[in-house]
Structures are given as C-alpha cells and as structure tokens.
Design an enzyme around this catalytic site. Sequence first.
Site, PDB file in Angstrom:
ATOM      1  N   PRO A  54       0.819  -1.214   0.000  1.00  0.00           N
ATOM      2  CA  PRO A  54       0.000   0.000   0.000  1.00  0.00           C
ATOM      3  C   PRO A  54       0.854   1.266   0.000  1.00  0.00           C
ATOM      4  O   PRO A  54       1.842   1.351   0.724  1.00  0.00           O
ATOM      5  CB  PRO A  54      -0.783  -0.110   1.321  1.00  0.00           C
ATOM      6  CG  PRO A  54       0.048  -0.986   2.194  1.00  0.00           C
ATOM      7  CD  PRO A  54       0.846  -1.897   1.308  1.00  0.00           C
ATOM      8  N   GLY A  55       0.472   2.222  -0.840  1.00  0.00           N
ATOM      9  CA  GLY A  55       1.122   3.532  -0.833  1.00  0.00           C
ATOM     10  C   GLY A  55       0.128   4.556  -0.302  1.00  0.00           C
ATOM     11  O   GLY A  55       0.172   4.992   0.845  1.00  0.00           O
ATOM     12  N   ARG A  65      -1.975  16.091  -9.337  1.00  0.00           N
ATOM     13  CA  ARG A  65      -2.995  15.053  -9.475  1.00  0.00           C
ATOM     14  C   ARG A  65      -4.308  15.537 -10.108  1.00  0.00           C
ATOM     15  O   ARG A  65      -4.880  14.829 -10.937  1.00  0.00           O
ATOM     16  CB  ARG A  65      -3.268  14.367  -8.130  1.00  0.00           C
ATOM     17  CG  ARG A  65      -2.023  13.681  -7.558  1.00  0.00           C
ATOM     18  CD  ARG A  65      -2.327  12.856  -6.317  1.00  0.00           C
ATOM     19  NE  ARG A  65      -3.081  11.666  -6.659  1.00  0.00           N
ATOM     20  CZ  ARG A  65      -4.375  11.531  -6.496  1.00  0.00           C
ATOM     21  NH1 ARG A  65      -5.077  12.499  -5.939  1.00  0.00           N
ATOM     22  NH2 ARG A  65      -4.977  10.443  -6.873  1.00  0.00           N
ATOM     23  N   TYR A  69      -4.613  13.322 -13.410  1.00  0.00           N
ATOM     24  CA  TYR A  69      -5.532  12.185 -13.266  1.00  0.00           C
ATOM     25  C   TYR A  69      -6.978  12.615 -13.093  1.00  0.00           C
ATOM     26  O   TYR A  69      -7.810  11.799 -12.689  1.00  0.00           O
ATOM     27  CB  TYR A  69      -5.177  11.381 -12.008  1.00  0.00           C
ATOM     28  CG  TYR A  69      -3.763  10.874 -11.897  1.00  0.00           C
ATOM     29  CD1 TYR A  69      -3.240   9.988 -12.838  1.00  0.00           C
ATOM     30  CD2 TYR A  69      -2.956  11.237 -10.822  1.00  0.00           C
ATOM     31  CE1 TYR A  69      -1.948   9.499 -12.706  1.00  0.00           C
ATOM     32  CE2 TYR A  69      -1.661  10.749 -10.691  1.00  0.00           C
ATOM     33  CZ  TYR A  69      -1.167   9.881 -11.641  1.00  0.00           C
ATOM     34  OH  TYR A  69       0.101   9.392 -11.499  1.00  0.00           O
ATOM     35  N   CYS A  95       1.941  29.169 -16.028  1.00  0.00           N
ATOM     36  CA  CYS A  95       1.519  29.526 -17.385  1.00  0.00           C
ATOM     37  C   CYS A  95       1.082  28.291 -18.163  1.00  0.00           C
ATOM     38  O   CYS A  95       1.742  27.857 -19.108  1.00  0.00           O
ATOM     39  CB  CYS A  95       2.630  30.272 -18.097  1.00  0.00           C
ATOM     40  SG  CYS A  95       2.890  31.872 -17.347  1.00  0.00           S
ATOM     41  N   TYR A 130       1.651  11.182  -3.545  1.00  0.00           N
ATOM     42  CA  TYR A 130       1.843  11.678  -4.915  1.00  0.00           C
ATOM     43  C   TYR A 130       1.591  13.181  -5.013  1.00  0.00           C
ATOM     44  O   TYR A 130       1.131  13.681  -6.030  1.00  0.00           O
ATOM     45  CB  TYR A 130       0.956  10.907  -5.913  1.00  0.00           C
ATOM     46  CG  TYR A 130       1.085   9.409  -5.758  1.00  0.00           C
ATOM     47  CD1 TYR A 130       2.238   8.752  -6.174  1.00  0.00           C
ATOM     48  CD2 TYR A 130       0.088   8.653  -5.146  1.00  0.00           C
ATOM     49  CE1 TYR A 130       2.392   7.389  -5.989  1.00  0.00           C
ATOM     50  CE2 TYR A 130       0.229   7.285  -4.954  1.00  0.00           C
ATOM     51  CZ  TYR A 130       1.380   6.659  -5.377  1.00  0.00           C
ATOM     52  OH  TYR A 130       1.526   5.315  -5.189  1.00  0.00           O
TER      53      TYR A 130
HETATM   54  C1  LIG Z   1       2.510   2.509  -7.110  1.00  0.00           C
HETATM   55  C2  LIG Z   1       2.619   1.119  -6.688  1.00  0.00           C
HETATM   56  C3  LIG Z   1       2.004   0.672  -5.516  1.00  0.00           C
HETATM   57  C4  LIG Z   1       1.165   1.559  -4.632  1.00  0.00           C
HETATM   58  O1  LIG Z   1      -0.007   2.027  -5.202  1.00  0.00           O
HETATM   59  P1  LIG Z   1      -1.037   2.851  -4.268  1.00  0.00           P
HETATM   60  O2  LIG Z   1      -2.165   3.140  -5.167  1.00  0.00           O
HETATM   61  O3  LIG Z   1      -0.332   4.087  -3.847  1.00  0.00           O
HETATM   62  O4  LIG Z   1      -1.379   1.980  -3.126  1.00  0.00           O
HETATM   63  C5  LIG Z   1       2.208  -0.638  -5.143  1.00  0.00           C
HETATM   64  N1  LIG Z   1       2.954  -1.482  -5.887  1.00  0.00           N
HETATM   65  C6  LIG Z   1       3.552  -1.093  -7.019  1.00  0.00           C
HETATM   66  C7  LIG Z   1       4.364  -2.060  -7.769  1.00  0.00           C
HETATM   67  C8  LIG Z   1       3.400   0.203  -7.469  1.00  0.00           C
HETATM   68  O5  LIG Z   1       3.987   0.581  -8.599  1.00  0.00           O
END
Ligand SMILES: *Cc1c(COP(=O)(O)O)cnc(C)c1O
Length: 403
Positions: A262-263, A300, A304, A330, A358
């Site tokens: 998880p990120g 973002r 996105y 700009c 991010y």
């Molecule tokens: C970016 C990434 C994540 C994390 O994604 P999240 O949406 O931030 O949880 C996990 N694994 C890999 C390989 C990634 O590239």
Amino acid sequence: MATELSTALLQQIANEYGTPVYVYDADKIKEQYKRLITAFNTDKVRFFYACKALTNINILKVLKNEGCNIDCSSINEVKLALYAGFEPKNILYTSNGIGFEEIEEAQSLGVIINIDSLSNLEKFGKKFGNSYPVGVRLRPNILAGGHLKISTGHDKSKFGIPVEQLDLLKAVVQQYDIQLTNLHIHTGSDIKDADIFLKGIAVLFDIIPHFPHLKSVDLGGGFKVAYKEDDPYLNIEELAVKVLQAFEAHERTRHLQIWFEPGKFLVSECGYFITKVNVLKETATTTFAGVNSGFNHLIRPMFYDAYHRIENITNPQGAIKEYTVTGNICETDTFAWSRPLPEVREGDLLVFRNAGAYGFEMSSNYNSRFKPAEVLVESGKPRLIRKRDVFEDLLRNQIIDTE
Ligand SMILES: *Cc1c(COP(=O)(O)O)cnc(C)c1O
C-alpha cells in the site's frame, strides 16, 4: 472519525513556515498502518509501504519504527530506504522497464527483487543461477483502478510478464534453475472493490502449482481511500477476511506468505497542502480564486482528474459561493472547477486534503518556482522536514560560464 489536524495548528504552521507548504500528520500514518495490522491479524501477511507515494526520510522512519517493510520502484528509492534504516531483507524492489545494471546493483545491496520482464529474468538467471532467490511481476490482464492512467494490470499494460506467457516463463526458470520465490501482481490504484483482489488471486492460483520454490505471493497495493466526503473506499476488514479465506481454502496456497504494497492507503489522508489566495478574478461566468501554487506542486487534479477536498481555513463560516480554483503557472492548472467554498478573499488560506500521496513527490520546479517546504506533525508538534527551495537551488547543477 479519525485523527485530523486542527485548523488552528494548520494556520500556525502557515504563519511559521510560509506557504505553499505540505503538512503531514505522523499519527494518521501510524493509525492507518495499525488498521492494516489489526484487520489481517496474522504474521502470514507482510506490508511493504510503496514509498514512491512520499519518500521524505522522516516519513520512511515513521513507518519503519512501526515495523512496516518498504517497496521501492527505483534503485534510488532502495538507497533512500537503506539510508532511513530499513534492513535489506525488509526492502522490496519492484522494478519495471529498467536496465539490468540496476537489478545487479539491487542484488549487491541484498534486497528482495521482483523482475518485470522475461528479458531481465533471463539475464538474471544467466548471472546468478539459483544463488539468489527472486520474484517476478505478472500481468494478470485484469482492468482495475480509478483511471486508465493508474491501471497497470490490463491486457495492454506495459507492466509485468503477461500470464499468457507462462510457458516462456517456466522455460527461463528451468533453464537457469532460478529460485522463483515470489509471484507479484499490482493491478492499479484507487481499487475500491475487494473482489478485484480475489480475481487476481484466482489468476495466481492457476500459476502457483508451476513453481515449487514459491514462498510468497505479492498482491500489490492500490487500496482506495476516500477523497470526497461520501467517496467509496476499499473496506480493509472485508479484504482481509476474503483474502485469508481464499488462501486457507487451497492446500497448495496455505503455506504461502501474502504480501501487500500500500502507498496511498498509508500516506494520502495524513497530508494537508496549504496555499494562499493571491488573486480573485470575477468574469461573466466564473469567479477564479488564484492560489500561490499550481501543477508544479500538486499535479494530481490535472494529470488524473483527481478530486481533492478544499477548505478555506481563514473564513470557514463565510457564505458559500462557487469558485474555480487555479494556480499561477503559465498553463491551465485548474485544481477545481466551480467548487462551492465559504467566501474566499485574497490572502485566505486554502487547504487541499488527502495531499500526502503523490503530492510533493510529483512536484517540480516548472516556471522556475520553488518546491514547497514539508512539515511533519508528531504528537501535535510540528517540525520542518524539508526546507523550501531557495534561488540557488534553481542554479544548482547548471554549468555557468562566468566570462
Ligand atoms: C505505485 C505502486 C504501488 C502503490 O499504489 P497505491 O495506489 O499508492 O497503493 C504498489 N505497488 C507497485 C508495484 C506500485 O507501482
């Protein structure tokens, strides 16, 4: 609900450190990590923080001290993780599209490696044979995630070895006697439905019997958090029950460790990005609130079409009106179109929520503007963890002929 930083504290930080400034709440990060641990409640499962979301060393240390592992997407992230004090055995390097030298370097640093192409796997086998266990990233051909730009597991995606090439993968593994210990998939970001992970697991279950050395299966990250008030988000408790049940149900998969990366889940909600309103502009159709930032600091919304909640912390009780919130770059750098906000005046502080993941990490010096400062709040106390750029930073590394 969950922990939040108070408006008074955010105002104090803006006064002390200036704006624009990213603020992170360490307690929120710890709370999110504990939610994962509590939901899964088994040492069969390991979490690797996908640090590309936010790599400030102080943030890495918060997660390391909680006992979290770390997932890196470049060799420099691996080096940052080592610098922050993570042990090589707790560092995972999930590479994609990189030269073999980088994999060799990761191997020499002793970290866990996931390889993303047959070509690099073959080079790895030739050089290391069965002497260094390795994982592979597969492309499961599943469409998942909140936006095509953040979907990584579908059948046109560049990521991973396509599952239909299983025979080729087996051939390379056999030829070099590779110790294939981990299978990895990461299907995308902003996944709100636990069943997407079950789909991935079903694909993996067909592949697991082909590789007798497997010790773990890595299901990636992408857990969706709420960006709007009533946004759907991934139910972690439901995910835990479903995933653990799926692995328990199969004799062949019971012994495997389950990994996640998880990120956003760990660091999105901890972040507050504070900006100041420079100009108000009334036109026939639109009222623009122009802030002292842009996609050079938070890309973002433009990249996105991401939604970030915005709060006017200077005038929270003001009468609600619609504003189009823009930056000072700009380019068309609109953070929000026709957003209802309490009356905005020049000089007011607008705070973007969910700005931890991010945000700073994707910032740049476009238009020769400075990158923002970063502040970490731990147990209610703020401290600067990155200085705002100064003019010399714009010149650094430029070679200047002084004649
Ligand atoms: C970016 C990434 C994540 C994390 O994604 P999240 O949406 O931030 O949880 C996990 N694994 C890999 C390989 C990634 O590239």
